[in-house]
Design a protein around this motif. Structure first.
Motif, PDB file in Angstrom:
ATOM      1  N   HIS A  59      70.242 -13.593  89.727  1.00 31.02           N
ATOM      2  CA  HIS A  59      68.807 -14.328  89.235  1.00 31.02           C
ATOM      3  C   HIS A  59      68.469 -13.441  87.623  1.00 31.02           C
ATOM      4  CE1 HIS A  59      67.938 -10.868  91.220  1.00 31.02           C
ATOM      5  NE2 HIS A  59      66.665 -10.019  90.021  1.00 31.02           N
ATOM      6  N   GLU A  60      69.560 -12.337  87.717  1.00 33.29           N
ATOM      7  CA  GLU A  60      68.868 -12.192  86.543  1.00 33.29           C
ATOM      8  C   GLU A  60      69.656 -12.506  85.102  1.00 33.29           C
ATOM      9  OE1 GLU A  60      70.142  -7.801  86.509  1.00 33.29           O
ATOM     10  OE2 GLU A  60      68.889  -7.385  88.153  1.00 33.29           O
ATOM     11  N   LEU A  61      70.222 -13.565  85.008  1.00 33.38           N
ATOM     12  CA  LEU A  61      71.581 -14.221  84.162  1.00 33.38           C
ATOM     13  C   LEU A  61      70.166 -15.280  83.718  1.00 33.38           C
ATOM     14  CD1 LEU A  61      74.791 -14.015  85.709  1.00 33.38           C
ATOM     15  CD2 LEU A  61      74.173 -13.396  84.235  1.00 33.38           C
ATOM     16  N   SER A  62      69.440 -15.819  84.576  1.00 38.74           N
ATOM     17  CA  SER A  62      68.213 -16.898  84.162  1.00 38.74           C
ATOM     18  C   SER A  62      66.886 -16.507  84.450  1.00 38.74           C
ATOM     19  CB  SER A  62      68.373 -17.576  85.117  1.00 38.74           C
ATOM     20  OG  SER A  62      67.990 -17.087  86.447  1.00 38.74           O
ATOM     21  N   GLU A  63      67.021 -14.416  84.527  1.00 35.13           N
ATOM     22  CA  GLU A  63      65.779 -13.840  83.962  1.00 35.13           C
ATOM     23  C   GLU A  63      64.611 -14.552  85.292  1.00 35.13           C
ATOM     24  OE1 GLU A  63      64.268 -13.656  80.183  1.00 35.13           O
ATOM     25  OE2 GLU A  63      65.787 -12.131  79.318  1.00 35.13           O
ATOM     26  N   SER A  64      65.220 -15.276  86.347  1.00 32.72           N
ATOM     27  CA  SER A  64      64.611 -15.322  87.337  1.00 32.72           C
ATOM     28  C   SER A  64      63.759 -14.783  88.395  1.00 32.72           C
ATOM     29  CB  SER A  64      64.541 -16.843  87.948  1.00 32.72           C
ATOM     30  OG  SER A  64      66.105 -16.043  88.511  1.00 32.72           O
ATOM     31  N   GLU A  65      63.384 -15.459  89.460  1.00 35.29           N
ATOM     32  CA  GLU A  65      63.203 -13.797  90.179  1.00 35.29           C
ATOM     33  C   GLU A  65      64.371 -14.211  91.091  1.00 35.29           C
ATOM     34  OE1 GLU A  65      60.415 -12.382  91.103  1.00 35.29           O
ATOM     35  OE2 GLU A  65      59.736 -13.142  89.475  1.00 35.29           O
ATOM     36  N   PRO A  66      64.252 -12.936  92.481  1.00 34.41           N
ATOM     37  CA  PRO A  66      65.319 -12.996  93.068  1.00 34.41           C
ATOM     38  C   PRO A  66      64.756 -14.445  94.422  1.00 34.41           C
ATOM     39  CG  PRO A  66      64.415 -11.107  93.178  1.00 34.41           C
ATOM     40  CD  PRO A  66      63.483 -11.729  91.657  1.00 34.41           C
ATOM     41  N   SER A  67      66.214 -14.891  94.136  1.00 36.53           N
ATOM     42  CA  SER A  67      66.681 -16.027  95.888  1.00 36.53           C
ATOM     43  C   SER A  67      66.600 -15.249  96.844  1.00 36.53           C
ATOM     44  CB  SER A  67      67.521 -16.691  94.988  1.00 36.53           C
ATOM     45  OG  SER A  67      69.010 -15.486  95.984  1.00 36.53           O
ATOM     46  N   PHE A  68      65.774 -16.524  97.966  1.00 32.04           N
ATOM     47  CA  PHE A  68      66.036 -15.435  98.784  1.00 32.04           C
ATOM     48  C   PHE A  68      67.330 -15.631  99.766  1.00 32.04           C
ATOM     49  CE2 PHE A  68      65.531 -17.530 103.727  1.00 32.04           C
ATOM     50  CZ  PHE A  68      64.582 -16.505 103.856  1.00 32.04           C
ATOM     51  N   THR A  69      68.629 -15.991  99.600  1.00 31.27           N
ATOM     52  CA  THR A  69      69.753 -15.927 100.200  1.00 31.27           C
ATOM     53  C   THR A  69      69.884 -14.329  99.764  1.00 31.27           C
ATOM     54  OG1 THR A  69      70.318 -16.696  98.002  1.00 31.27           O
ATOM     55  CG2 THR A  69      70.464 -18.136  99.883  1.00 31.27           C
ATOM     56  N   SER A  70      69.395 -14.127  97.885  1.00 32.24           N
ATOM     57  CA  SER A  70      69.754 -12.952  97.887  1.00 32.24           C
ATOM     58  C   SER A  70      68.737 -11.697  98.617  1.00 32.24           C
ATOM     59  CB  SER A  70      69.345 -12.465  96.206  1.00 32.24           C
ATOM     60  OG  SER A  70      70.550 -13.086  95.928  1.00 32.24           O
ATOM     61  N   GLY A  71      67.658 -11.701  98.795  1.00 33.50           N
ATOM     62  CA  GLY A  71      67.232 -11.245 100.196  1.00 33.50           C
ATOM     63  C   GLY A  71      67.507 -10.700 101.367  1.00 33.50           C
ATOM     64  N   VAL A  72      67.790 -11.927 102.088  1.00 32.16           N
ATOM     65  CA  VAL A  72      68.935 -11.932 103.650  1.00 32.16           C
ATOM     66  C   VAL A  72      69.573 -11.044 103.320  1.00 32.16           C
ATOM     67  CG1 VAL A  72      69.608 -12.997 104.920  1.00 32.16           C
ATOM     68  CG2 VAL A  72      67.987 -14.230 104.306  1.00 32.16           C
ATOM     69  N   PHE A  73      71.130 -11.144 102.090  1.00 31.31           N
ATOM     70  CA  PHE A  73      72.197 -10.741 101.875  1.00 31.31           C
ATOM     71  C   PHE A  73      71.523  -9.143 102.098  1.00 31.31           C
ATOM     72  CE2 PHE A  73      75.336  -8.138  99.888  1.00 31.31           C
ATOM     73  CZ  PHE A  73      76.946  -8.850 100.462  1.00 31.31           C
ATOM     74  N   CYS A  74      70.941  -8.782 101.124  1.00 28.73           N
ATOM     75  CA  CYS A  74      70.493  -7.242 101.005  1.00 28.73           C
ATOM     76  C   CYS A  74      70.061  -6.890 102.192  1.00 28.73           C
ATOM     77  CB  CYS A  74      69.157  -6.842 100.243  1.00 28.73           C
ATOM     78  SG  CYS A  74      69.988  -6.989  98.388  1.00 28.73           S
ATOM     79  N   GLU A  75      69.560  -7.282 103.565  1.00 28.13           N
ATOM     80  CA  GLU A  75      68.808  -6.593 104.303  1.00 28.13           C
ATOM     81  C   GLU A  75      70.120  -6.797 105.552  1.00 28.13           C
ATOM     82  OE1 GLU A  75      65.589  -5.802 105.289  1.00 28.13           O
ATOM     83  OE2 GLU A  75      64.958  -6.343 103.332  1.00 28.13           O
ATOM     84  N   CYS A  76      70.724  -7.698 105.299  1.00 25.71           N
ATOM     85  CA  CYS A  76      72.077  -6.940 106.188  1.00 25.71           C
ATOM     86  C   CYS A  76      73.245  -6.352 105.736  1.00 25.71           C
ATOM     87  CB  CYS A  76      72.805  -8.467 106.342  1.00 25.71           C
ATOM     88  SG  CYS A  76      74.317  -8.722 107.039  1.00 25.71           S
ATOM     89  N   PHE A  77      73.311  -6.503 104.408  1.00 28.13           N
ATOM     90  CA  PHE A  77      74.419  -4.921 103.916  1.00 28.13           C
ATOM     91  C   PHE A  77      73.519  -3.605 104.142  1.00 28.13           C
ATOM     92  CE2 PHE A  77      76.552  -3.512 100.317  1.00 28.13           C
ATOM     93  CZ  PHE A  77      77.836  -3.484 100.711  1.00 28.13           C
ATOM     94  N   GLY A  78      72.066  -3.573 103.883  1.00 27.64           N
ATOM     95  CA  GLY A  78      72.047  -2.671 103.677  1.00 27.64           C
ATOM     96  C   GLY A  78      71.587  -1.988 105.057  1.00 27.64           C
ATOM     97  N   THR A  79      71.428  -2.911 106.293  1.00 30.02           N
ATOM     98  CA  THR A  79      71.243  -2.703 107.418  1.00 30.02           C
ATOM     99  C   THR A  79      72.209  -1.970 107.963  1.00 30.02           C
ATOM    100  OG1 THR A  79      69.685  -4.073 108.473  1.00 30.02           O
ATOM    101  CG2 THR A  79      69.943  -3.365 110.023  1.00 30.02           C
ATOM    102  N   PHE A  80      74.049  -2.666 107.234  1.00 28.98           N
ATOM    103  CA  PHE A  80      75.643  -2.565 108.370  1.00 28.98           C
ATOM    104  C   PHE A  80      75.214  -0.987 107.759  1.00 28.98           C
ATOM    105  CE2 PHE A  80      79.356  -1.689 107.149  1.00 28.98           C
ATOM    106  CZ  PHE A  80      79.785  -2.323 108.550  1.00 28.98           C
ATOM    107  N   LEU A  81      75.238  -0.910 106.808  1.00 30.10           N
ATOM    108  CA  LEU A  81      75.507   0.585 106.227  1.00 30.10           C
ATOM    109  C   LEU A  81      74.527   1.245 106.194  1.00 30.10           C
ATOM    110  CD1 LEU A  81      75.490  -0.462 102.107  1.00 30.10           C
ATOM    111  CD2 LEU A  81      77.485  -0.280 103.418  1.00 30.10           C
TER     112      LEU A  81
END
Length: 467
Positions: free
Chosen positions: A236-258
């Motif tokens: 989203h930073e390339l288009s200077e927009s808000e983070p997408s829902f899928t990005s947030g979902v990935f962060c929660e999954c990846f962070g919880t895994f770690l």
């Protein structure tokens, strides 16, 4: 990194640099890499294994704050390659940095051997195999590179006109978490410069394979994984927009895994520093993803945030699902390390003479504290919010270590999966898992009401009463 890239709005050209200014980033990378690898070598010989990772992590924090404004303080070829793949630095600089970092590691390895006259090297810790070690080198190097990219190069997490102050701390905490979790399996090198440098000093050791170069390959692969994850999360930073829902979902999954991997591996090794590793892992993850997903990394915390009205129920339900999925993956991954070399499995039941009432009390109270801190401090433009959140796992874990101290349904689920896949267990494991989760969710339910109550009674009212 750390302000080395000019802000997009700057149009005028920079003044021409003299030789010293041009050379200083390369000198910084060499000197910083030497100091880091020398510290790793010394810790591998004389440091207490329990606190060696903390010493190395603290050294990295210091070096990042010293050399960050000069070179970016990569001090690690895997980090440099990840930055190149993420488009943060030129490939010419990637090559130069990697050569200097590896050269510094080589010199540091020779210096350690000259001082101590003891071979060091890198290799899997008996009785684990190379593949057991390589998997953890990939995972925690990926975590390190992802955190570096997220806290130091992200335009939203570290904008040029308002740079954060926590970048060095977040990076060093990854080394503490990875060192505690993987140190007794792979050695937790997480740096090709250290792997190659210490391999040189470890030439006298009877190795059946050149593990230094094999470790380096695994760590570089971890850097590639991190760059791919960063590009996906921060697209989203390339288009200077808000983070997408899928990005947030990935962060929660990846962070919880770690997080679940860190806690699960520490528990299977019966480490006395498990709460410290858990707190360090959570703090670094929160610093890395707070501006994308909120950095919940815990179904109980998500419950509290949903009930407080700061997150929609629909988003919360998806977060719960992916957090549990991350815990599932971590449970399957850590199950392979159960029972190897006499390492005991973890239990989901009261320890010693303590009862289920004791588990109810500590899990509910300390999960409530964690959730309340998330609601109170939040991801704001301050230094302490990540440490405040991570410290809840440390304080709760140490305070209730003799009883339970998990404070996260995803972690409980991960531990249950690891136990189930590593041995035949009774149906009681499922009941125990559900009991722990219910106690923790109760803490998540209680937190928003305490948050609302304290929010509705301002300090000024108390002060007027006291006066």
């Amino acid at each position: 990194m750390y302000g080395s890239t000019p802000a997009p709005h700057v149009a005028e050209s920079e003044p021409e640099k003299n030789f010293v200014e041009s050379a200083s980033p390369y000198v910084a990378e060499f000197v910083g890499s030497y100091l880091l690898v020398f510290t790793i070598g010394v810790c591998s010989i004389v440091a207490n294994p329990l606190w060696g990772p903390t010493a190395v992590g603290s050294t990295l924090v210091v070096l990042v704050y010293i050399f960050g404004p000069i070179s970016g303080a990569h001090l690690n070829p895997a980090v440099t390659v990840a930055c190149g793949l993420a488009g943060q630095i030129s490939w010419q600089k990637v090559l130069s940095y990697c050569i200097l970092q590896i050269s510094a590691g080589f010199v540091a390895g020779l210096a350690c051997y000259a001082v101590f006259q003891l071979p060091m090297g890198v290799s899997p810790v008996d009785p684990f195999s190379f593949w057991d070690a390589a998997f953890l080198e990939v995972v925690y190097t990926a975590m390190l590179c992802f955190v570096v990219l997220s806290v130091a190069t992200s335009r939203t997490n570290n904008p040029a006109n308002n740079q954060n102050n926590f970048f060095g701390l977040a990076i060093g905490l990854v080394i503490i978490a990875g060192g505690q979790a993987a140190g007794k399996i792979s050695g937790a090198v997480l740096n090709p410069a250290a792997a190659i440098g210490l391999e040189v000093a470890g030439a006298a050791r009877d190795h059946s394979a050149p593990y230094g170069f094999a470790y380096s390959a695994a760590e570089l692969f971890g850097g590639i994984v991190a760059a791919a994850a960063f590009r996906f999360v921060r697209r989203h930073e390339l288009s200077e927009s808000e983070p997408s829902f899928t990005s947030g979902v990935f962060c929660e999954c990846f962070g919880t895994f770690l997080l679940c991997c860190t806690i699960g591996l520490s528990l299977t090794q019966q480490s006395d520093s498990t709460p410290w590793a858990a707190g360090a892992a959570l703090a670094s993850i929160v610093y890395a993803v707070h501006d994308v997903s909120g950095g919940h990394i815990n179904p109980a915390v998500t419950m509290a945030v949903v009930l407080s009205g700061k997150c929609s129920l629909e988003r919360g339900m998806v977060y719960w699902a992916v957090q549990l999925f991350g815990g599932l993956l971590a449970g399957i991954a850590t199950a392979a390390y159960h029972g190897i070399g006499g390492i005991a499995t973890s239990n989901l039941e009261p320890n010693g003479d303590f009862s289920w009432m004791s588990v109810l009390a500590v899990e509910t109270v300390f999960t409530c504290i964690l959730s309340l801190v998330v609601l109170k401090v939040g991801p704001q433009s301050n230094f302490y919010f990540g440490m405040a959140i991570g410290s809840c796992l440390t304080l709760g874990g140490f305070a209730s270590a003799q009883i339970s101290g998990l404070m996260n349904p995803a972690v409980v689920w991960s531990v249950a999966i690891a136990n189930f896949t590593s041995s035949i267990t009774s149906i009681s494991l499922l009941y125990h898992c559900l009991a722990f989760c219910l106690f923790q969710l109760a803490g998540g339910v209680l937190a928003p009401y305490l948050h609302h109550l304290t929010k509705e009674i301002p300090y000024t009212k108390f002060r007027s009463v006291l006066d």
